[in-house]
Write a protein that holds these residues in place. Structure first.
Motif, mmCIF file in Angstrom:
data_model
loop_
_atom_site.group_PDB
_atom_site.id
_atom_site.type_symbol
_atom_site.label_atom_id
_atom_site.label_comp_id
_atom_site.label_asym_id
_atom_site.label_seq_id
_atom_site.Cartn_x
_atom_site.Cartn_y
_atom_site.Cartn_z
ATOM 1 N N ASP A 61 -0.245 22.242 -18.139
ATOM 2 C CA ASP A 61 -0.931 21.160 -18.853
ATOM 3 C C ASP A 61 -2.114 21.652 -19.675
ATOM 4 O OD1 ASP A 61 -0.665 18.145 -16.870
ATOM 5 O OD2 ASP A 61 0.673 19.158 -18.283
ATOM 6 N N PRO A 116 9.606 8.278 -14.680
ATOM 7 C CA PRO A 116 8.482 9.222 -14.547
ATOM 8 C C PRO A 116 8.497 10.287 -15.641
ATOM 9 C CG PRO A 116 9.633 8.970 -12.451
ATOM 10 C CD PRO A 116 10.438 8.241 -13.473
ATOM 11 N N GLY A 151 5.540 9.164 -17.508
ATOM 12 C CA GLY A 151 4.566 9.836 -16.659
ATOM 13 C C GLY A 151 4.052 8.983 -15.512
ATOM 14 N N ARG A 152 4.677 7.851 -15.311
ATOM 15 C CA ARG A 152 4.272 6.984 -14.207
ATOM 16 C C ARG A 152 5.506 6.510 -13.444
ATOM 17 N NH1 ARG A 152 -1.041 4.938 -14.614
ATOM 18 N NH2 ARG A 152 -2.068 5.630 -16.524
ATOM 19 N N SER A 155 4.381 -1.027 -15.571
ATOM 20 C CA SER A 155 4.262 0.318 -15.003
ATOM 21 C C SER A 155 3.828 1.353 -16.036
ATOM 22 C CB SER A 155 5.586 0.761 -14.372
ATOM 23 O OG SER A 155 5.926 -0.092 -13.318
ATOM 24 N N LYS A 172 1.883 3.967 -10.712
ATOM 25 C CA LYS A 172 1.300 5.130 -10.061
ATOM 26 C C LYS A 172 1.633 6.371 -10.884
ATOM 27 C CE LYS A 172 1.550 7.451 -5.574
ATOM 28 N NZ LYS A 172 2.026 8.768 -6.003
ATOM 29 N N LYS A 173 0.660 7.253 -11.027
ATOM 30 C CA LYS A 173 0.890 8.493 -11.789
ATOM 31 C C LYS A 173 1.995 9.301 -11.109
ATOM 32 C CE LYS A 173 -2.337 9.339 -15.176
ATOM 33 N NZ LYS A 173 -3.463 8.490 -15.063
ATOM 34 N N GLU A 187 4.397 12.460 -10.003
ATOM 35 C CA GLU A 187 4.336 13.897 -9.773
ATOM 36 C C GLU A 187 5.288 14.566 -10.763
ATOM 37 O OE1 GLU A 187 5.683 14.640 -5.753
ATOM 38 O OE2 GLU A 187 5.292 12.525 -5.328
ATOM 39 N N GLN A 188 5.278 15.888 -10.743
ATOM 40 C CA GLN A 188 6.140 16.574 -11.699
ATOM 41 C C GLN A 188 7.626 16.384 -11.364
ATOM 42 O OE1 GLN A 188 5.962 20.805 -11.770
ATOM 43 N NE2 GLN A 188 6.607 20.919 -13.907
ATOM 44 N N VAL A 198 4.257 16.831 -16.734
ATOM 45 C CA VAL A 198 4.339 15.373 -16.773
ATOM 46 C C VAL A 198 3.891 14.856 -18.135
ATOM 47 C CG1 VAL A 198 3.485 13.242 -15.739
ATOM 48 C CG2 VAL A 198 4.006 15.203 -14.288
ATOM 49 N N GLU A 199 2.764 15.390 -18.604
ATOM 50 C CA GLU A 199 2.306 15.015 -19.947
ATOM 51 C C GLU A 199 3.254 15.642 -20.952
ATOM 52 O OE1 GLU A 199 -0.314 13.245 -21.153
ATOM 53 O OE2 GLU A 199 -0.796 12.561 -19.110
#
Lengths: 356, 596
Positions: free
Chosen positions: B6, B445, B449-450, B527, B532-533, B535-536, B550-551
């Motif tokens: 990141d 996700p 990313g969430r 969402s 919730k953020k 995870e990878q 994730v980003e």
């Protein structure tokens, strides 16, 4: 104004649902922070899988019991009808068995092997024997169905010209049907929509010069003698229609620019069919429903519904425009004598066409 | 690796142009953004399509009864709140068009092919980012035109989604066949262009841009499905385009490809020598493969999700690939089963019966392989998994009745009845929709990313599952009773009076099921901001997309593209501590790769 209010109300309902969902959503926060299924979720959804399996079985049974024995399914009125019904029954039984087993395996496994922390799944990637089994079993089953199906199809679609069938044209237009009988010579006169002359009552575009056309008879009801093969020639003057006669297990599209055909032999007269216990039950049931509905209608100041009496029908079964839903013709199957008497009363083309 | 990646993401790609709002969110060439654009456009079209279906379901259940909703939404088409017969047909037509093409082709393939092909094969982006952008914007344009066609004076296209001429060709045959049909054809021509650009891009990308070690036999089944889908699209969509163009010629330039000998409203038209049956052939040459264009991506997504959530390798990877190829091949030689009673030569009917029923074989193989994958697994009941299991269930239920409809002799009596409606809604409509939902829950996700809320997901799945069966299961029976589809009301046939209550049951299920899609929409949109953020690698999956940060970064991996050392399904492999081994993990000493 009402429209506006309605939209507002619907919007409010949507917002209300949204808010309820949101409250539910927020209430969850403390309970579980992870959005990944844990053992509790696995367990709950595993049990729900069994519940769903039961639901599928229940809806199957309810549907079969309540609607599975519709008289239309079991009382065909044509010679080839039982062939189709047999094949249909066999197919349905096979489907029912496969459906019951596979749905069981799917949902039962989903329940049985619901995840638990710390357990490891079986590393099982391939098995040629199993693959072969569930390739070969469908192959055999389908081979049977295909062969049976093709024999049935061929015997239905092959027109036996030697049987001297009665030739009848079914003529479709937005949004009604006409029938044209070939008359004494049993040969339909030539026709083309370019010859239509409504002013002179040549509504189907028959060729006036064709001698075969002179004795043709055009009617708005389809009368068929029982036990005699009928060869239908279908025509349409405007868009696609489909001549669907469900009681006879018969259907063929009517295509502008070409003549299509379908042949069958009616085996049960309308009068006999009305005596059939299944049909008597069905008619009674329908009339009960209609009486109920009539009460409402009369209370509201409308006219009551006519009682229903069984008749064979020809329906349009290819989308053909605005009144597609009401394009029908009554079919009457009767004894040869009744048919002869009826056809004698009908005017021939020669007699109905008006002079220039 | 992710946190580390990141921080370096921007440095590594400092040489990229500075992104403005327009290049990042609107005219983006990044496949991940384009995937989201497809998804959101598809979702909006889906809402329109589903609301339409609820409206005509209400008309069928309570025929010709005034309904304030109709008055509000249909305006002049519902005088005093009673739905007009023409608009009924238009709703049916546009519902079909939107759901088949705009939601389940573009919305499903467009979203997930775009998102997953580069990420799962280890590529920085599509082969041509520019074509990809053009493809989306053509799709957007065609969606806009299709929606605009709803507001045409004489009404939108109403000849059924199959738009058989002459009904679709003659404005005097039906109000909707005027400007409404013109816009429909234009929208579809643009749609096809969009679809072809997309498909070409997918094929080229899969063939050329696989990372080191990603042989075809190591491809995840998702990619196999998208790849084969794109090929079928390239083969069949141009045929629909040609049919549309010929129809436009017949409509506007006086040719007679599909028309002949027509007398309508008191006059003979000049058309001569054409055949509507030709149009049917051309239409279904796309129309049937289209079923698999819709279904295969859903099956691909399901393969991936079932394997991941079962913590087990997908059973019979090779058989799965072969069955995808077999289905794809067969799908192009079965179109005639839509035309058994069209007036074509009965011998052709025999041929098409034979080829059609053959499709049941690879389909059965797929279904059994899914079931075996569940066997002795450690099933993680995430919402995506539920929808995947649901897909297998509706795929079986809907698929089985195919052996009735594919059999020409049986088709005679159930052709164009509600039996057909029940069959194809279950096997391709609901199944593909489940595939799409599964994909959204699973890759949310990765996209945003969430995480989506799982409990809302459960509610969404279970209510939808019950309603889907509630709607389409009883429909088989009214079809077998001979009730034709596309009837505005059945009240002119006392024969069908005893089916009226079944139609009410169906509509009630449809309304409940429709309303509960709001739960999904809430979950989906809220969402994005409050979820919730993620995870990878939240699902502990093996495929490469979960090795990206994730980003989102342009180019997907901040550093080197990972190399691939194994297939995608090493779940619970003996000898490994964890129950998953990502594709980029080298083989251990002495570890054998499965031979595929």
């Amino acid at each position: 104004m009402t429209a506006f209010l309605t939209i507002i109300i619907v919007l409010f309902i949507a917002i209300a649902i949204w808010q309820m969902v949101k409250i539910f959503d927020l209430a969850q926060v403390g309970a579980s922070n992870s959005q990944i299924a844990d053992d509790k979720d696995n367990k709950l959804n595993g049990y729900l899988m069994i519940g769903f399996l039961v639901f599928i079985y229940v809806i199957t049974i309810v549907s079969i019991v309540k609607w599975g024995d519709l008289p239309l399914l079991s009382n065909s009125a044509s010679e080839h009808g039982p062939q189709i019904d047999n094949l249909m029954t066999i197919s349905l039984v096979i489907i029912f068995i496969v459906q019951t087993i596979t749905q069981f395996l799917l949902h039962y496994f989903a329940f049985k092997y619901k995840g638990e922390k710390g357990r490891k799944a079986l590393f099982y990637a391939d098995n040629n024997k199993l693959e072969a089994i569930w390739t070969i079993i469908p192959v055999i089953t389908l081979a049977g169905l295909i062969i049976y199906g093709l024999f049935t199809w061929t015997s239905i679609m092959n027109v036996d010209e030697d049987a001297d069938p009665l030739v009848v044209e079914l003529y479709a237009q937005q949004f009604n049907w006409k029938a044209r009988y070939a008359g004494q010579d049993n040969v339909l006169g030539m026709a083309n929509v370019r010859l239509i002359d409504n002013d002179r009552a040549n509504i189907l575009g028959l060729d006036e010069a064709d001698p075969n056309a002179q004795d043709d008879v055009i009617t708005t009801e389809l009368h068929l003698p029982v036990g005699k093969p009928v060869l239908f020639k279908m025509r349409s003057q405007d868009v696609l229609h489909s001549a669907y006669m469900p009681h006879f297990r018969a259907q063929m599209n009517c295509v502008p620019g070409m003549i299509t055909q379908f042949a069958f032999t009616p085996t049960i007269t309308t009068a006999e069919m009305r005596q059939n216990p299944d049909i008597v039950d069905k008619v009674k049931n329908i009339n009960d429903i209609r009486t109920e509905k009539s009460k409402e209608l009369v209370a509201g100041g409308d006219e009551a519904l006519d009682p229903y009496e069984f008749d064979y029908l020809l329906l349009c079964n290819k989308i053909c425009g605005k009144s597609h839903y009401n394009m029908q013709m009554k079919i009457i199957v009767e004894t040869q004598e009744e048919y002869d008497a009826w056809i004698k009363e009908q005017a021939t083309f020669k007699n109905t066409i008006t002079a220039n | 690796m992710s946190a580390h990646a990141d921080t370096h993401a921007h440095d590594d790609h400092g040489h990229h142009h500075k992104e403005t709002f327009v290049t990042k969110y609107i005219f983006s060439m990044d496949h991940k953004m384009i995937a989201k654009q497809y998804l959101i456009t598809g979702t909006i079209m889906g809402i329109i399509g589903i609301v339409m279906s609820l409206m005509f379901r209400m008309q069928i259940a309570w025929p010709e009864e005034p309904n304030v909703l109709f008055e509000a939404l249909l305006g002049k088409w519902a005088p005093n709140g009673v739905m007009d017969a023409d608009i009924y047909l238009a709703l049916v037509t546009i519902h079909g068009t939107i759901m088949v093409f705009f939601v389940l082709t573009a919305g499903l393939s467009g979203t997930f092919s775009n998102l997953l092909i580069p990420l799962q094969i280890g590529a920085r982006d599509m082969a041509s980012g520019f074509l990809n952008m053009v493809s989306y914007w053509l799709f957007f344009l065609s969606s806009v035109i299709m929606v605009l066609s709803l507001f045409v004076e004489a009404g939108p296209a109403a000849a059924g989604w199959t738009i058989y001429p002459p009904l679709s060709a003659l404005p005097m045959a039906q109000g909707g066949s005027g400007a409404g049909m013109t816009l429909w054809l234009v929208a579809m021509a643009i749609f096809i262009a969009s679809s072809l650009l997309g498909s070409l891009n997918y094929v080229v990308t899969v063939i050329n841009l696989r990372t080191k070690g990603m042989s075809m036999t190591r491809l995840p089944l998702t990619i196999w499905a998208f790849f084969v889908t794109a090929i079928i699209g390239i083969i069949s969509f141009p045929v629909l385009l040609s049919a549309a163009l010929l129809l436009i010629m017949d409509r506007s330039f006086g040719t007679s490809f599909f028309l002949s000998d027509i007398f309508i409203q008191g006059e003979v038209l000049h058309y001569q020598g054409g055949s509507p049956v030709l149009f049917e052939h051309l239409f279904w040459f796309l129309g049937h493969p289209e079923v698999y264009i819709v279904l295969l991506p859903a099956l691909g997504i399901t393969s991936e999700i079932i394997s991941t959530n079962s913590r087990k390798p997908i059973f019979g990877y090779r058989a799965m690939v072969v069955s995808i190829l077999a289905i794809a091949f067969l799908s192009t030689i079965v179109w005639g089963h839509h035309m058994f009673v069209s007036g074509m030569n009965p011998f052709l009917g025999s041929v098409f019966t034979f080829t059609t029923l053959l499709i049941a074989i690879p389909s059965a193989v797929k279904a059994f392989n899914y079931i075996t994958t569940l066997w002795k697994g450690n099933l993680q009941m995430n919402p995506a998994m539920l929808f995947s299991i649901g897909l297998v269930s509706t795929f079986i239920t809907g698929g089985l009745t195919g052996i009735i409809l594919g059999d020409s002799a049986l088709d005679i009596n159930v052709h164009d009845t509600y039996f057909v409606v029940a069959h194809f809604h279950l096997v391709m409509g609901i199944s593909a929709l489940y595939g799409m939902f599964a994909g959204i829950y699973h890759w949310y996700p990765k996209m945003f990313g969430r995480m989506m809320n799982k409990n809302l997901g459960y509610i969404h799945f279970w209510i939808t599952a019950i309603c889907a069966y509630g709607v389409f299961f009883p429909m088989h029976f009214i079809g077998m009773a001979g009730l034709p589809r596309r009837y505005y009301t059945n009240s002119n046939f006392p024969l069908f009076d005893d089916l009226a209550n079944v139609n009410v049951v169906i509509t009630v299920f449809a309304l409940i099921g429709g309303a509960f899609q709001l739960v999904f929409l809430y979950n989906f949109f809220s969402s994005m901001f409050f979820g919730k953020k993620a995870e990878q690698n939240p699902w502990k999956s093996n495929t490469l997309e979960w090795t990206t940060p994730v980003e989102h970064v342009h180019g997907n991996w901040p550093g080197e593209i990972p190399h691939v050392h194994r297939w995608a399904y090493d779940y619970s492999k003996p000898g490994h501590e964890a129950d998953f081994v990502p594709q980029n993990v080298p083989l251990m000493d002495g570890e054998e790769e499965l031979q595929h």
